[in-house]
Design a protein around this motif. Structure first.
Motif, PDB file in Angstrom:
ATOM      1  N   GLN A   1       0.829  -1.200   0.000  1.00 38.93           N
ATOM      2  CA  GLN A   1       0.000   0.000   0.000  1.00 38.93           C
ATOM      3  C   GLN A   1       0.872   1.261   0.000  1.00 38.93           C
ATOM      4  OE1 GLN A   1      -2.835  -0.206   3.220  1.00 38.93           O
ATOM      5  NE2 GLN A   1      -4.259  -1.391   1.984  1.00 38.93           N
ATOM      6  N   ALA A   2       1.956   1.216   0.776  1.00 39.84           N
ATOM      7  CA  ALA A   2       2.867   2.359   0.786  1.00 39.84           C
ATOM      8  C   ALA A   2       3.477   2.588  -0.594  1.00 39.84           C
ATOM      9  CB  ALA A   2       3.967   2.135   1.830  1.00 39.84           C
ATOM     10  N   ASP A   3       3.834   1.512  -1.271  1.00 42.24           N
ATOM     11  CA  ASP A   3       4.387   1.635  -2.623  1.00 42.24           C
ATOM     12  C   ASP A   3       3.351   2.223  -3.586  1.00 42.24           C
ATOM     13  OD1 ASP A   3       6.751   0.581  -1.735  1.00 42.24           O
ATOM     14  OD2 ASP A   3       6.315  -1.463  -2.406  1.00 42.24           O
ATOM     15  N   GLN A   4       2.097   1.828  -3.431  1.00 42.95           N
ATOM     16  CA  GLN A   4       1.036   2.359  -4.285  1.00 42.95           C
ATOM     17  C   GLN A   4       0.849   3.855  -4.068  1.00 42.95           C
ATOM     18  OE1 GLN A   4      -2.414  -0.014  -3.401  1.00 42.95           O
ATOM     19  NE2 GLN A   4      -1.670  -1.806  -4.508  1.00 42.95           N
ATOM     20  N   VAL A   5       0.887   4.289  -2.811  1.00 41.67           N
ATOM     21  CA  VAL A   5       0.741   5.713  -2.504  1.00 41.67           C
ATOM     22  C   VAL A   5       1.897   6.503  -3.101  1.00 41.67           C
ATOM     23  CG1 VAL A   5       0.711   7.419  -0.647  1.00 41.67           C
ATOM     24  CG2 VAL A   5      -0.618   5.314  -0.427  1.00 41.67           C
ATOM     25  N   ARG A   6       3.118   5.981  -2.946  1.00 38.53           N
ATOM     26  CA  ARG A   6       4.276   6.681  -3.494  1.00 38.53           C
ATOM     27  C   ARG A   6       4.200   6.740  -5.017  1.00 38.53           C
ATOM     28  NH1 ARG A   6       5.979  10.137  -2.786  1.00 38.53           N
ATOM     29  NH2 ARG A   6       8.000   9.825  -3.796  1.00 38.53           N
ATOM     30  N   ALA A   7       3.769   5.645  -5.654  1.00 37.54           N
ATOM     31  CA  ALA A   7       3.664   5.631  -7.114  1.00 37.54           C
ATOM     32  C   ALA A   7       2.637   6.648  -7.584  1.00 37.54           C
ATOM     33  CB  ALA A   7       3.282   4.224  -7.591  1.00 37.54           C
ATOM     34  N   ALA A   8       1.525   6.762  -6.874  1.00 35.01           N
ATOM     35  CA  ALA A   8       0.498   7.737  -7.244  1.00 35.01           C
ATOM     36  C   ALA A   8       1.015   9.157  -7.077  1.00 35.01           C
ATOM     37  CB  ALA A   8      -0.747   7.525  -6.377  1.00 35.01           C
ATOM     38  N   GLN A   9       1.775   9.406  -6.019  1.00 37.28           N
ATOM     39  CA  GLN A   9       2.323  10.750  -5.810  1.00 37.28           C
ATOM     40  C   GLN A   9       3.371  11.097  -6.853  1.00 37.28           C
ATOM     41  OE1 GLN A   9       3.668  10.796  -1.696  1.00 37.28           O
ATOM     42  NE2 GLN A   9       1.725  11.646  -1.017  1.00 37.28           N
ATOM     43  N   ARG A  10       4.223  10.133  -7.190  1.00 35.33           N
ATOM     44  CA  ARG A  10       5.228  10.402  -8.223  1.00 35.33           C
ATOM     45  C   ARG A  10       4.569  10.671  -9.566  1.00 35.33           C
ATOM     46  NH1 ARG A  10       8.296   6.313  -5.480  1.00 35.33           N
ATOM     47  NH2 ARG A  10       7.433   4.730  -6.880  1.00 35.33           N
TER      48      ARG A  10
END
Length: 202
Positions: A152-161
């Motif tokens: 989930q953390a990776d998904q949030v970071r990918a969305a922000q990037r």
């Protein structure tokens, strides 16, 4: 402990789950009484040797260790500035040894075997009101949801990037919301199955 069981036939995998947990407990407790940098360094080398004996792919092993390195670096610097650098090395060694050993246990032990071992070890405490089944359930969920939370953390970071946002404290807000939703859904699922009403359903 981001990765779960790594299937292989090795002497490390063959060790009973209860014995692995006991060793982890003894090493974790004993490390706080060790005041020698070379001894803790030797323990770290021994754990690395166990990774090789278990035939853990080096990329998987490095990933287990890299996750904790930023945290260790912060603790090392703070300890060195506030106390002394010798103590900082000891603290860093303890953390790395314990995390690496805990990761090795999860990589070489099936979750079901680990939960069963915890329930057996806590069985004698049933007379004192301890419910081994519930403790086993907590252990199983903890092991299972560590990689889920990382995903989930990776998904949030990918969305922000994707939106051109670099590292920011705003990263924590959506991650917290997703985590709370996950916890809420898990709670409803457990309640629907009557976990709080009847331990035999575990």
């Amino acid at each position: 402990m981001l990765s779960l069981h790594h299937e292989a036939r090795t002497p490390v995998h063959a060790v009973p789950a209860g014995l692995k947990l006991l060793v982890l407990f003894v090493v974790g407790t004993g490390s706080f009484f060790v005041r020698s940098i070379p001894v803790l360094g030797g323990a770290l080398v021994a754990v690395a040797g166990c990774y090789a004996l278990a035939r853990i792919p080096w990329r998987m092993a490095v990933r287990q260790w890299l996750v904790v390195l930023p945290f260790v670096a912060v603790i090392f610097v703070v300890q060195g500035l506030l106390v002394d650098w010798g103590s900082a090395v000891l603290v860093a060694e303890r953390i790395v040894v314990l995390v690496a050993l805990a990761a090795l246990v999860t990589l070489t032990t099936r979750t079901a075997a680990m939960v069963a071992a915890v329930e057996r070890l806590l069985g004698p405490l049933r007379r004192l009101g301890v419910r081994p089944e519930r403790v086993g359930l907590v252990v199983a969920m903890t092991i299972r949801f560590v990689p889920v939370l990382k995903e989930q953390a990776d998904q949030v970071r990918a969305a922000q990037r994707a939106r051109g946002v670099e590292y920011s404290a705003r990263f924590l807000t959506p991650l917290l919301v997703k985590t709370l939703r996950l916890a809420d859904g898990l709670g409803e699922a457990l309640e629907a199955r009557g976990v709080d009403e009847d331990d035999s359903r575990l």
